[in-house]
Scaffold this active site. Structure first.
Site, mmCIF file in Angstrom:
data_model
loop_
_atom_site.group_PDB
_atom_site.id
_atom_site.type_symbol
_atom_site.label_atom_id
_atom_site.label_comp_id
_atom_site.label_asym_id
_atom_site.label_seq_id
_atom_site.Cartn_x
_atom_site.Cartn_y
_atom_site.Cartn_z
ATOM 1 C CB CYS A 42 -0.933 0.001 1.207
ATOM 2 S SG CYS A 42 -2.063 1.401 1.231
ATOM 3 C CB CYS A 65 -16.213 2.238 -4.265
ATOM 4 S SG CYS A 65 -16.958 1.092 -5.457
ATOM 5 C CB CYS A 95 -19.571 -0.054 -2.047
ATOM 6 S SG CYS A 95 -18.464 -1.222 -1.238
ATOM 7 N NE ARG A 130 -16.359 -3.670 -9.052
ATOM 8 C CZ ARG A 130 -16.957 -4.182 -7.979
ATOM 9 N NH1 ARG A 130 -16.226 -4.586 -6.956
ATOM 10 N NH2 ARG A 130 -18.254 -4.281 -7.930
#
Length: 409
Positions: free
Chosen positions: A72, A109, A142, A272
């Site tokens: 990340c 999202c 979401c 996805r």
């Protein structure tokens, strides 16, 4: 090929393939690649036709996370030159979401860095959901806020959240080598909390972190057992300044085989294509549409994606169609179960370069905009290139949420 005929038959019956069969898909040769794509494409079309669902990410809060997820760019100790800002105001988040909806996205999202939300954070996100739905009544929302505490999933559902995303990312056996500040079991627990609260669960993986074929099959089989409504497949974006910056081991062919394996194991689930598709699939992205039925439109959390118009052109040129707001994403048998549970009809997941990870110091939209003032949104990119199977490009997001520059949608 007998293997592919068997996998197609099982996929059409929603029958779980064996681990050996899943591993065999990953071991197929490049000479057999088009046969693999064609076979998995039959399963995809059985359950989703030629529809492609568009999803749009809004990064509510970016950077300076206390978690140490190696993949990340927002992680503890990251030196990646990403945007850093604290919570967007609900009206700013709603404006960002509107750009995605105008581009054709039916799901927004909402993602925030941090280990997990505080109760105050849940209040913030609840107001943001309300603001978005006031402007776009039919849009699906979401949330992706990290690890949930008791009662938070129920509060998000009551606020109007249709779905919750939390990815497993990699196999349980190797999870400790990727992240040490929370556990694989913590992630499973959060997905189950979302399901219990009546939200549509979304959970996926990140490929390309140096994992083995066995690890990939392990995490996908674990996802099948967890039974989320959607499975985002991310491909590692190796940001400079992160521990996995040198992990450039994916080819377009391997990425397609991974997607095919996921489709065979999860035949009737919204698969996805998420972060890293532009970096690792490159010119072979259209082939992936024969395997997945959902993509993100435009940019990701901290990295820049393909131009939104190029996404739409790619879908049309490949012979697919954008799924309309009035269409149900999931096959009838899954959609009925979702409706009975009282949650939305699909799910979303963030891109692989950014884990939903604690709060950045007060920065604000204006401060970030000043940091990039006078810079062109298309040319002021931090790019990292690696030579191998092809030329890979990582571009840091410098527009959209957290800036005063127009978003890519």
């Amino acid at each position: 090929m007998d293997l592919l005929n068997t996998l197609v038959d099982k996929g059409l019956r929603r029958e779980l393939p064996s681990r050996e069969e899943a591993l065999a898909v990953l071991a197929t040769s490049d000479d057999d690649l088009l046969d693999v794509v064609a076979a998995a494409g039959k399963v995809r079309r059985k359950w989703f036709g030629r529809r492609v669902k568009l999803n749009y990410l809004v990064n509510l809060k970016s950077g300076l996370c206390p978690e140490d997820c190696s993949y990340c760019s927002q992680r503890l100790g990251s030196k990646a030159e990403i945007l850093k800002y604290t919570w967007l105001k609900p009206e700013d988040a709603s404006k960002a979401a509107a750009a995605g909806v105008a581009g054709g996205a039916k799901r927004v999202c909402l993602v925030a860095s941090g280990r997990g939300p505080t109760d105050r954070d849940i209040d913030r996100v609840s107001k943001t959901i309300e603001a978005i739905k006031e402007q776009n009544e039919d849009v699906e929302v979401c949330a992706c806020l990290g690890l949930l505490s008791n009662g938070q999933a129920e509060r998000l559902r009551a606020a109007g959240a249709d779905a919750y995303n939390h990815n497993l990312n990699t196999s349980e056996a190797t999870y400790g080598g990727i992240t040490t500040t929370h556990t694989y079991a913590d992630r499973v627990d959060t997905v189950q909390q979302a399901q219990a609260a009546g939200m549509s669960a979304c959970s996926g993986l990140i490929a390309g972190m140096g994992e083995s074929d066995e690890d990939l099959v392990d995490v996908v089989f674990s996802l099948r057992a967890l039974d989320p409504d959607s499975v985002p497949v991310n491909f590692l974006i190796p940001f400079e300044g992160t521990p996995l910056a040198k992990e450039w081991n994916l080819t377009p062919q391997r990425a397609l085989r991974i997607l095919a394996m996921v489709r065979f194991v999860c035949p009737d689930v919204e698969v996805r294509l998420a972060g890293g598709r532009e970096v690792h699939l490159r010119s072979m992205q259209p082939l992936a549409l024969h395997l997945v039925n959902s993509i993100f439109l435009g940019d990701y959390l901290t990295s820049e994606g393909q131009e939104g118009k190029a996404d739409l052109d790619m879908i049309a040129d490949a012979g697919f169609e954008v799924e309309g707001a009035g269409e149900t994403t999931l096959p009838a048998h899954r959609a009925d179960a979702v409706a009975a549970a009282g949650c939305g009809g699909g799910s979303c997941g963030p891109c692989g370069d950014d884990s939903p990870t604690a709060a950045a110091p007060e920065a604000g939209t204006k401060a970030v905009a000043e940091a990039v003032a006078g810079q062109d949104a298309r040319t002021d990119l931090v790019a990292v290139r690696r030579r191998g199977a092809g030329t890979d490009l990582v571009a840091v997001r410098r527009r959209g949420a957290g800036t005063d520059l127009p978003p890519n949608a």
